[in-house]
Design an enzyme around this catalytic site. Structure first.
Site, mmCIF file in Angstrom:
data_model
loop_
_atom_site.group_PDB
_atom_site.id
_atom_site.type_symbol
_atom_site.label_atom_id
_atom_site.label_comp_id
_atom_site.label_asym_id
_atom_site.label_seq_id
_atom_site.Cartn_x
_atom_site.Cartn_y
_atom_site.Cartn_z
ATOM 1 N N THR A 1 -10.598 -66.494 40.422
ATOM 2 C CA THR A 1 -10.316 -66.563 41.849
ATOM 3 C C THR A 1 -10.572 -67.978 42.321
ATOM 4 O O THR A 1 -10.966 -68.844 41.537
ATOM 5 C CB THR A 1 -11.269 -65.634 42.632
ATOM 6 O OG1 THR A 1 -12.605 -66.012 42.316
ATOM 7 C CG2 THR A 1 -11.052 -64.183 42.263
ATOM 8 N N GLY B 1 -15.314 -71.922 40.148
ATOM 9 C CA GLY B 1 -15.810 -73.047 39.365
ATOM 10 C C GLY B 1 -14.829 -73.573 38.334
ATOM 11 O O GLY B 1 -15.223 -74.247 37.389
ATOM 12 N N LYS B 2 -13.538 -73.296 38.518
ATOM 13 C CA LYS B 2 -12.529 -73.750 37.551
ATOM 14 C C LYS B 2 -12.486 -75.262 37.427
ATOM 15 O O LYS B 2 -12.514 -75.802 36.332
ATOM 16 C CB LYS B 2 -11.130 -73.275 37.961
ATOM 17 C CG LYS B 2 -10.884 -71.804 37.757
ATOM 18 C CD LYS B 2 -9.456 -71.440 38.138
ATOM 19 C CE LYS B 2 -9.083 -71.911 39.521
ATOM 20 N NZ LYS B 2 -9.886 -71.334 40.593
ATOM 21 N N ASP C 1 -4.900 -78.624 35.828
ATOM 22 C CA ASP C 1 -5.605 -77.874 36.875
ATOM 23 C C ASP C 1 -4.596 -77.372 37.908
ATOM 24 O O ASP C 1 -3.483 -77.867 37.974
ATOM 25 C CB ASP C 1 -6.664 -78.753 37.544
ATOM 26 C CG ASP C 1 -7.697 -77.930 38.310
ATOM 27 O OD1 ASP C 1 -7.896 -76.751 37.951
ATOM 28 O OD2 ASP C 1 -8.305 -78.464 39.253
ATOM 29 N N GLU C 2 -5.003 -76.410 38.708
ATOM 30 C CA GLU C 2 -4.133 -75.794 39.722
ATOM 31 C C GLU C 2 -2.838 -75.294 39.075
ATOM 32 O O GLU C 2 -1.746 -75.406 39.636
ATOM 33 C CB GLU C 2 -3.822 -76.795 40.853
ATOM 34 C CG GLU C 2 -5.038 -77.470 41.482
ATOM 35 C CD GLU C 2 -5.903 -76.529 42.323
ATOM 36 O OE1 GLU C 2 -5.518 -75.349 42.490
ATOM 37 O OE2 GLU C 2 -6.955 -76.962 42.796
ATOM 38 N N ALA C 3 -2.980 -74.717 37.879
ATOM 39 C CA ALA C 3 -1.813 -74.312 37.085
ATOM 40 C C ALA C 3 -1.055 -73.150 37.706
ATOM 41 O O ALA C 3 0.094 -72.899 37.338
ATOM 42 C CB ALA C 3 -2.255 -73.957 35.666
ATOM 43 N N GLN C 4 -1.664 -72.453 38.661
ATOM 44 C CA GLN C 4 -0.949 -71.352 39.326
ATOM 45 C C GLN C 4 0.289 -71.858 40.061
ATOM 46 O O GLN C 4 1.246 -71.133 40.254
ATOM 47 C CB GLN C 4 -1.876 -70.609 40.306
ATOM 48 C CG GLN C 4 -2.263 -71.358 41.572
ATOM 49 C CD GLN C 4 -3.448 -72.287 41.390
ATOM 50 O OE1 GLN C 4 -3.931 -72.449 40.290
ATOM 51 N NE2 GLN C 4 -3.913 -72.896 42.473
#
Ligand SMILES: [Zn+2]
Length: 227
Positions: free
Chosen positions: A10, A14-15, A86-89
Protein backbone atom coordinates in the site's frame (compact mmCIF):
# COMPACT_ATOMS: atom_id res chain seq x y z
CA UNK A 1 20.08 -16.01 -12.10
CA UNK A 2 18.94 -12.42 -12.58
CA UNK A 3 15.43 -11.76 -11.30
CA UNK A 4 12.47 -9.46 -11.77
CA UNK A 5 11.25 -8.81 -8.22
CA UNK A 6 8.06 -6.89 -7.44
CA UNK A 7 7.96 -5.27 -4.00
CA UNK A 8 4.24 -4.64 -3.59
CA UNK A 9 2.25 -2.86 -0.96
CA UNK A 10 0.00 0.00 0.00
CA UNK A 11 1.04 3.60 0.26
CA UNK A 12 3.10 4.33 3.37
CA UNK A 13 4.43 0.77 3.56
CA UNK A 14 8.05 1.86 3.18
CA UNK A 15 8.60 0.90 -0.47
CA UNK A 16 10.74 3.89 -1.42
CA UNK A 17 12.71 3.59 1.82
CA UNK A 18 13.46 -0.05 0.96
CA UNK A 19 14.40 0.95 -2.61
CA UNK A 20 16.91 3.45 -1.21
CA UNK A 21 18.18 0.83 1.25
CA UNK A 22 18.79 -1.67 -1.56
CA UNK A 23 20.62 1.01 -3.52
CA UNK A 24 22.75 1.90 -0.48
CA UNK A 25 23.68 -1.71 0.30
CA UNK A 26 24.63 -2.48 -3.29
CA UNK A 27 26.62 0.67 -3.94
CA UNK A 28 28.50 -0.03 -0.69
CA UNK A 29 29.56 -3.31 -2.31
CA UNK A 30 30.74 -1.46 -5.42
CA UNK A 31 27.70 -2.23 -7.55
CA UNK A 32 26.25 0.36 -9.86
CA UNK A 33 22.50 0.84 -10.13
CA UNK A 34 20.20 2.60 -12.57
CA UNK A 35 17.25 4.15 -10.76
CA UNK A 36 13.95 5.04 -12.40
CA UNK A 37 10.87 6.66 -10.98
CA UNK A 38 7.70 8.39 -12.08
CA UNK A 39 5.67 11.11 -10.42
CA UNK A 40 7.77 10.99 -7.25
CA UNK A 41 6.59 13.34 -4.49
CA UNK A 42 9.99 15.09 -4.60
CA UNK A 43 9.57 16.01 -8.28
CA UNK A 44 10.91 14.83 -11.64
CA UNK A 45 14.11 12.82 -11.71
CA UNK A 46 14.17 12.11 -7.98
CA UNK A 47 13.41 9.13 -5.78
CA UNK A 48 12.47 10.09 -2.25
CA UNK A 49 11.14 8.39 0.86
CA UNK A 50 8.88 9.70 3.56
CA UNK A 51 11.81 9.54 5.94
CA UNK A 52 13.45 12.35 3.99
CA UNK A 53 16.05 10.44 1.97
CA UNK A 54 16.41 11.45 -1.68
CA UNK A 55 18.49 10.24 -4.61
CA UNK A 56 18.80 11.13 -8.29
CA UNK A 57 16.68 9.05 -10.65
CA UNK A 58 15.73 8.87 -14.31
CA UNK A 59 12.16 10.02 -14.86
CA UNK A 60 10.36 7.22 -16.71
CA UNK A 61 7.36 9.00 -18.18
CA UNK A 62 4.71 7.84 -20.59
CA UNK A 63 6.33 6.32 -23.69
CA UNK A 64 9.72 5.91 -22.01
CA UNK A 65 11.52 2.74 -23.17
CA UNK A 66 13.41 1.10 -20.27
CA UNK A 67 15.09 -1.55 -22.41
CA UNK A 68 16.27 0.93 -25.07
CA UNK A 69 17.56 3.25 -22.33
CA UNK A 70 19.61 0.45 -20.76
CA UNK A 71 20.95 -0.75 -24.12
CA UNK A 72 21.96 2.83 -24.98
CA UNK A 73 23.71 3.23 -21.63
CA UNK A 74 25.61 -0.08 -21.94
CA UNK A 75 26.51 0.53 -25.59
CA UNK A 76 28.00 3.90 -24.64
CA UNK A 77 30.32 2.07 -22.24
CA UNK A 78 28.22 2.61 -19.13
CA UNK A 79 27.83 -0.01 -16.45
CA UNK A 80 24.67 -1.16 -14.70
CA UNK A 81 24.54 -4.07 -12.27
CA UNK A 82 20.93 -3.69 -11.21
CA UNK A 83 17.83 -1.61 -11.92
CA UNK A 84 15.38 -0.05 -9.47
CA UNK A 85 11.96 1.06 -10.76
CA UNK A 86 9.97 2.96 -8.16
CA UNK A 87 6.31 3.99 -8.50
CA UNK A 88 5.97 1.03 -10.88
CA UNK A 89 2.17 1.03 -10.55
CA UNK A 90 2.15 4.01 -12.93
CA UNK A 91 3.97 2.10 -15.71
CA UNK A 92 2.20 0.72 -18.76
CA UNK A 93 2.14 -3.04 -19.24
CA UNK A 94 4.53 -2.55 -22.23
CA UNK A 95 7.01 -0.85 -19.93
CA UNK A 96 6.84 -3.75 -17.48
CA UNK A 97 7.51 -6.11 -20.40
CA UNK A 98 10.63 -4.02 -21.09
CA UNK A 99 11.75 -4.56 -17.49
CA UNK A 100 11.41 -8.33 -18.00
CA UNK A 101 13.52 -8.03 -21.18
CA UNK A 102 16.25 -6.26 -19.17
CA UNK A 103 16.35 -9.28 -16.85
CA UNK A 104 16.19 -11.94 -19.58
CA UNK A 105 18.22 -10.35 -22.40
CA UNK A 106 20.71 -8.19 -20.51
CA UNK A 107 21.07 -10.39 -17.41
CA UNK A 108 20.42 -7.53 -14.99
CA UNK A 109 18.38 -7.75 -11.75
CA UNK A 110 15.30 -5.50 -11.73
CA UNK A 111 13.65 -4.47 -8.47
CA UNK A 112 10.26 -2.86 -9.06
CA UNK A 113 8.38 -1.10 -6.26
CA UNK A 114 4.73 -0.27 -6.48
CA UNK A 115 1.32 0.13 -4.96
CA UNK A 116 -0.81 -2.88 -5.83
CA UNK A 117 -4.32 -1.43 -5.98
CA UNK A 118 -5.79 2.02 -6.46
CA UNK A 119 -8.26 3.88 -4.23
CA UNK A 120 -11.12 1.89 -5.80
CA UNK A 121 -9.36 -1.39 -4.81
CA UNK A 122 -8.57 -2.16 -8.50
CA UNK A 123 -5.14 -3.23 -9.70
CA UNK A 124 -2.99 -0.55 -11.33
CA UNK A 125 -1.99 -1.67 -14.88
CA UNK A 126 1.73 -1.64 -14.04
CA UNK A 127 1.18 -3.70 -10.90
CA UNK A 128 -1.07 -6.15 -12.72
CA UNK A 129 1.64 -6.79 -15.33
CA UNK A 130 4.28 -7.15 -12.62
CA UNK A 131 2.18 -9.76 -10.81
CA UNK A 132 1.87 -11.59 -14.13
CA UNK A 133 5.59 -11.46 -14.97
CA UNK A 134 7.65 -11.22 -11.78
CA UNK A 135 9.95 -14.06 -10.74
CA UNK A 136 9.17 -13.13 -7.14
CA UNK A 137 6.66 -10.90 -5.35
CA UNK A 138 7.51 -9.48 -1.94
CA UNK A 139 4.53 -8.19 0.03
CA UNK A 140 5.31 -5.13 2.14
CA UNK A 141 1.86 -4.54 3.62
CA UNK A 142 2.94 -5.45 7.15
CA UNK A 143 4.39 -2.07 7.95
CA UNK A 144 1.39 0.13 7.23
CA UNK A 145 -1.40 0.36 9.81
CA UNK A 146 -4.98 1.58 9.64
CA UNK A 147 -6.06 4.14 12.28
CA UNK A 148 -7.77 1.25 14.14
CA UNK A 149 -4.43 -0.57 14.46
CA UNK A 150 -5.24 -3.34 11.97
CA UNK A 151 -2.97 -4.03 9.03
CA UNK A 152 -3.65 -1.48 6.29
CA UNK A 153 -4.25 -3.29 3.03
CA UNK A 154 -6.16 -0.66 1.04
CA UNK A 155 -5.58 2.86 -0.24
CA UNK A 156 -8.23 5.52 0.24
CA UNK A 157 -8.44 8.81 -1.62
CA UNK A 158 -9.93 11.79 0.15
CA UNK A 159 -11.11 15.04 -1.37
CA UNK A 160 -11.60 17.84 1.08
CA UNK A 161 -11.24 15.29 3.90
CA UNK A 162 -13.99 12.94 2.63
CA UNK A 163 -13.23 9.51 1.22
CA UNK A 164 -14.20 9.07 -2.43
CA UNK A 165 -14.49 5.90 -4.53
CA UNK A 166 -14.85 7.45 -7.98
CA UNK A 167 -12.53 9.49 -10.16
CA UNK A 168 -9.42 9.18 -12.32
CA UNK A 169 -7.08 6.35 -11.34
CA UNK A 170 -4.05 8.61 -11.04
CA UNK A 171 -4.30 11.94 -9.24
CA UNK A 172 -0.98 12.83 -7.68
CA UNK A 173 -2.07 14.35 -4.44
CA UNK A 174 -0.49 13.63 -1.07
CA UNK A 175 -0.27 17.25 -0.08
CA UNK A 176 -1.08 20.28 -2.15
CA UNK A 177 -2.86 18.46 -4.96
CA UNK A 178 -6.29 19.65 -5.91
CA UNK A 179 -9.30 17.82 -7.29
CA UNK A 180 -11.62 19.06 -9.99
CA UNK A 181 -13.55 20.96 -7.33
CA UNK A 182 -10.36 22.68 -6.16
CA UNK A 183 -10.42 20.82 -2.86
CA UNK A 184 -7.29 19.15 -1.55
CA UNK A 185 -6.66 15.53 -2.61
CA UNK A 186 -5.18 13.28 0.04
CA UNK A 187 -4.47 9.60 0.50
CA UNK A 188 -4.77 7.38 3.54
CA UNK A 189 -4.19 3.68 4.13
CA UNK A 190 -7.00 1.69 5.75
CA UNK A 191 -7.89 -1.89 6.60
CA UNK A 192 -10.47 -3.42 4.25
CA UNK A 193 -13.26 -3.13 6.83
CA UNK A 194 -12.82 0.63 7.18
CA UNK A 195 -12.20 1.10 3.45
CA UNK A 196 -15.58 -0.54 2.78
CA UNK A 197 -17.26 1.63 5.41
CA UNK A 198 -15.40 4.71 4.14
CA UNK A 199 -14.22 5.45 7.66
CA UNK A 200 -11.01 7.45 7.57
CA UNK A 201 -9.19 8.55 10.74
CA UNK A 202 -10.78 12.01 10.52
CA UNK A 203 -14.29 10.65 9.92
CA UNK A 204 -13.94 8.20 12.82
CA UNK A 205 -12.68 10.99 15.10
CA UNK A 206 -15.53 13.30 14.11
CA UNK A 207 -18.00 10.46 14.73
CA UNK A 208 -16.57 9.84 18.20
CA UNK A 209 -16.73 13.50 19.13
CA UNK A 210 -20.30 14.09 17.99
CA UNK A 211 -22.37 10.92 18.40
CA UNK A 212 -25.53 12.82 17.63
CA UNK A 213 -25.98 14.62 14.36
CA UNK A 214 -27.63 17.93 15.15
CA UNK A 215 -29.97 19.42 12.58
CA UNK A 216 -28.65 22.62 11.15
CA UNK A 217 -30.68 24.97 9.02
CA UNK A 218 -33.39 22.37 8.60
CA UNK A 219 -37.08 23.04 8.99
CA UNK A 220 -37.07 21.15 12.29
CA UNK A 221 -34.04 22.94 13.67
CA UNK A 222 -34.72 25.10 16.72
CA UNK A 223 -34.48 28.72 15.76
CA UNK A 224 -31.60 30.58 17.30
CA UNK A 225 -32.64 33.96 16.02
CA UNK A 226 -33.92 36.45 18.54
CA UNK A 227 -35.88 38.46 16.08
ZN1 LIG B 1 -9.29 -0.16 10.29
Amino acid sequence: MPELVFFAGTMDCGKSTLALQIQHNRSARGLSGMIFTRNDRAGEGRLSSRLGLVTEAVEAGEGFDFHAHLVGHLTAGGRTDYVIADEAQFLSSEQVDQLACIVDDLGIDVFAFGITTDFRTRLFPGSQRLIELADRIESLQVEALCWCGARATHNARTIGGKMVVEGAQVVVGDVGGAGASGEEVGYEVLCRRHHRRRLTAATARAGALSPEVLPVDGADAPSLSRG
